[in-house]
Design a protein around this motif. Structure first.
Motif, PDB file in Angstrom:
ATOM      1  N   TYR A 185      -1.088  -8.619  -2.419  1.00  0.00           N
ATOM      2  CA  TYR A 185      -0.758  -7.450  -1.256  1.00  0.00           C
ATOM      3  C   TYR A 185      -2.007  -7.624  -0.511  1.00  0.00           C
ATOM      4  CZ  TYR A 185       0.052  -3.117   1.320  1.00  0.00           C
ATOM      5  OH  TYR A 185       0.154  -2.407   2.327  1.00  0.00           O
ATOM      6  N   TRP A 186      -1.932  -7.757   1.175  1.00  0.00           N
ATOM      7  CA  TRP A 186      -2.868  -7.889   1.852  1.00  0.00           C
ATOM      8  C   TRP A 186      -2.571  -6.996   3.084  1.00  0.00           C
ATOM      9  CZ3 TRP A 186      -0.794 -12.012  -0.951  1.00  0.00           C
ATOM     10  CH2 TRP A 186      -1.758 -12.661  -1.878  1.00  0.00           C
ATOM     11  N   GLY A 187      -1.788  -6.007   2.787  1.00  0.00           N
ATOM     12  CA  GLY A 187      -1.608  -4.811   4.180  1.00  0.00           C
ATOM     13  C   GLY A 187      -0.427  -5.210   4.866  1.00  0.00           C
ATOM     14  N   TYR A 209      -2.370  -2.702 -10.153  1.00  0.00           N
ATOM     15  CA  TYR A 209      -3.536  -2.928  -9.333  1.00  0.00           C
ATOM     16  C   TYR A 209      -2.732  -2.990  -7.870  1.00  0.00           C
ATOM     17  CZ  TYR A 209      -6.865  -5.303  -6.389  1.00  0.00           C
ATOM     18  OH  TYR A 209      -7.528  -5.721  -4.989  1.00  0.00           O
ATOM     19  N   ILE A 210      -1.821  -3.924  -7.788  1.00  0.00           N
ATOM     20  CA  ILE A 210      -0.926  -4.106  -6.523  1.00  0.00           C
ATOM     21  C   ILE A 210      -0.332  -3.001  -6.047  1.00  0.00           C
ATOM     22  CG2 ILE A 210       0.741  -5.643  -5.578  1.00  0.00           C
ATOM     23  CD1 ILE A 210      -1.693  -7.176  -5.913  1.00  0.00           C
ATOM     24  N   ASP A 217      -0.900   0.001  -6.707  1.00  0.00           N
ATOM     25  CA  ASP A 217      -1.874   1.047  -6.058  1.00  0.00           C
ATOM     26  C   ASP A 217      -2.301   0.834  -4.652  1.00  0.00           C
ATOM     27  OD1 ASP A 217      -1.801   2.669  -8.372  1.00  0.00           O
ATOM     28  OD2 ASP A 217      -3.519   1.732  -9.198  1.00  0.00           O
ATOM     29  N   ARG A 218      -2.373  -0.713  -4.709  1.00  0.00           N
ATOM     30  CA  ARG A 218      -2.742  -1.042  -2.900  1.00  0.00           C
ATOM     31  C   ARG A 218      -1.716  -0.614  -2.078  1.00  0.00           C
ATOM     32  NH1 ARG A 218      -6.058  -1.887  -6.000  1.00  0.00           N
ATOM     33  NH2 ARG A 218      -6.523   0.149  -5.300  1.00  0.00           N
ATOM     34  N   GLU A 271      -1.464   2.842  -1.357  1.00  0.00           N
ATOM     35  CA  GLU A 271      -2.693   3.334  -0.604  1.00  0.00           C
ATOM     36  C   GLU A 271      -2.467   2.977   1.120  1.00  0.00           C
ATOM     37  OE1 GLU A 271      -6.253   1.113  -2.240  1.00  0.00           O
ATOM     38  OE2 GLU A 271      -6.318   2.652  -3.776  1.00  0.00           O
ATOM     39  N   GLY A 272      -1.644   1.865   1.088  1.00  0.00           N
ATOM     40  CA  GLY A 272      -1.295   1.436   2.459  1.00  0.00           C
ATOM     41  C   GLY A 272      -0.144   2.197   3.213  1.00  0.00           C
ATOM     42  N   GLY A 302      -9.460  -6.866 -10.049  1.00  0.00           N
ATOM     43  CA  GLY A 302      -7.908  -6.908  -9.850  1.00  0.00           C
ATOM     44  C   GLY A 302      -7.327  -6.666 -11.108  1.00  0.00           C
TER      45      GLY A 302
END
Length: 421
Positions: A159-161, A183-184, A186-187, A190-191, A341
């Motif tokens: 995931y890169w936004g 981890y992914i 949560d990203r 957060e996005g 990560g």
């Protein structure tokens, strides 16, 4: 909203769209998923831009009878990435934004035949939902799903936004984001994605049988005597995977364990050839040829995992999950893994491996040497990791998690046994 054509089909048909950027973890994981799906309830249709014959061959053994279709892109992943990288280097911000917007529109115009092909396949197979198999960059598949009025599921292996259009146009129509690790997940949250739309399902590992003949062949190929202490790193040879950091640690290990050898398994086929040359020069400058062995690309990695005493994972950027960690542990090989990560979710410190800062060569070396010298610890950690992989990360648990997502997305009722506590 149901697919064009009205009521849900029985079994539920999933159009799995893959950009076809290689036979990496996504293809392996998808093949394993298809093999384990309840085929009385779910019918997968795999669509990719890569070679049709190769895909059919890859999926044939996993799930005989699986529908495999081809949909070629004019602007595929690598071209898009190269152009996007050039645009990001433009100096003047307003001009850069204008070029990005223009390119985005041109991308969809050029790839319109691909989008229409996906929509046609969805109609032909009467798909009930569309699965974007390689994350949020598959905007053409999202457009096809909108044309079909199909709900969408996105599988996130990284995931890169999200860009503005993805966030405001495509993301609202995504019923579920299936993340490969916490981890992914949560990203993504957060996005800006609601937590209830995010599910964690970690891709499964399938073990291949390794024969004694295969082990002898690899030993002969690289002059590896039985009983020789062996450790190594697996994966594509690209800077962020940390091969250079692993070699710095390896040089220290080889000083402390003079009989040991290290392997670098993988090549730079889709990576950085200059980086590979730098790694080779590093080994030559230290006179370690023959003790650090570059195997190149191998399609028999199961044999290498089986031979190794310790597997090193040294990614210097956050790893979504770390498939090589799962593979090593599945073959009973303890791991020394990066703390960045997802890996620390799966490796229990001191139980089935160690978590380290990959840039701390001395610490990485110390952990590897500990495992090479302590047979009892190594065997205990390897056995624990292997049992954990079989129990928690096999194809069956994974398939049940994904099936629950499918049921939720299309509004279907799971079978009675799946509802029992």
């Amino acid at each position: 909203m149901p697919a064009l054509g009205g009521a849900l089909s029985n079994p539920i048909r999933i159009l799995i769209v893959d950009d076809g950027i290689g036979f990496g973890g996504a293809i392996v994981s998808t093949a394993n998923l298809i093999r384990a799906l309840d085929r009385t309830r779910f019918e997968p249709i795999f669509v990719s831009a890569t070679n049709h014959a190769l895909l059919a061959s890859a999926l044939k053994e996993a799930a005989p009878g699986t529908h495999v279709a081809i949909a070629r892109r004019i602007l595929h992943h690598y071209r898009l990435s190269a152009i996007a990288e050039r645009i990001r280097r433009l100096p003047f911000a307003p001009f850069r934004k204008f070029v990005e917007t223009l390119f985005y529109g041109l991308r969809h115009l050029v790839n319109l035949p691909y989008t229409l092909r996906l929509a046609y396949l969805g109609l032909r197979y009467r798909a009930d939902l569309v699965q974007l198999n390689l994350g949020l960059g598959q905007d053409e598949a999202a457009v096809a799903a909108i044309l079909l009025r199909n709900p969408r599921v996105v599988f996130l292996r990284g995931y890169w936004g999200m860009g503005r259009i993805q966030m405001h146009v495509f993301a609202p129509g995504i019923r579920k984001f299936v993340a490969v690790s916490r981890y992914i997940a949560d990203r993504v949250i957060e996005g800006g994605v609601e937590p209830e739309r995010v599910t964690v399902a970690t891709s499964p590992v399938i073990l291949e049988e390794v024969s004694e003949a295969s082990l002898r062949e690899v030993r002969d190929r690289h002059d590896l005597a039985p009983g020789l202490p062996l450790f190594g790193i697996f994966g594509r040879v690209v800077p962020w995977k940390g091969q250079l950091e692993s070699l710095r640690a390896a040089a220290l290990v080889l000083e402390l364990v003079p009989t040991a050898k290290a392997l670098v398994v993988g090549d730079a086929s889709d990576g950085d050839q200059a980086y590979m040359s730098h790694l080779v020069a590093f080994v030559q400058e230290r006179g370690l040829e023959g003790r650090i062995i570059f195997t190149g690309y191998r399609d028999d990695v199961a044999t290498y995992y089986t031979l190794l005493d310790v597997s090193v994972h040294a990614s210097i950027e956050p790893e979504p999950s770390g498939r090589v960690i799962f593979e090593a542990m599945s073959y009973g090989t303890p791991v020394v893994a990066s703390h960045l990560g997802g890996p620390k979710e799966f490796v229990e410190e001191g139980v089935d491996g160690f978590i380290v800062d990959p840039t701390d060569a001395a610490r990485v070396a110390e952990r590897v040497v500990t495992l090479l010298r302590d047979n009892a610890m190594r065997d205990r950690m390897g056995a624990h990791g292997k049992e954990k992989m079989r129990r928690l990360y096999g194809p069956e648990p994974y398939a049940r998690q994904v099936e629950a997502v499918y049921d939720e997305v299309v509004g279907a009722s799971p079978p009675e046994e799946a509802r029992k506590p």
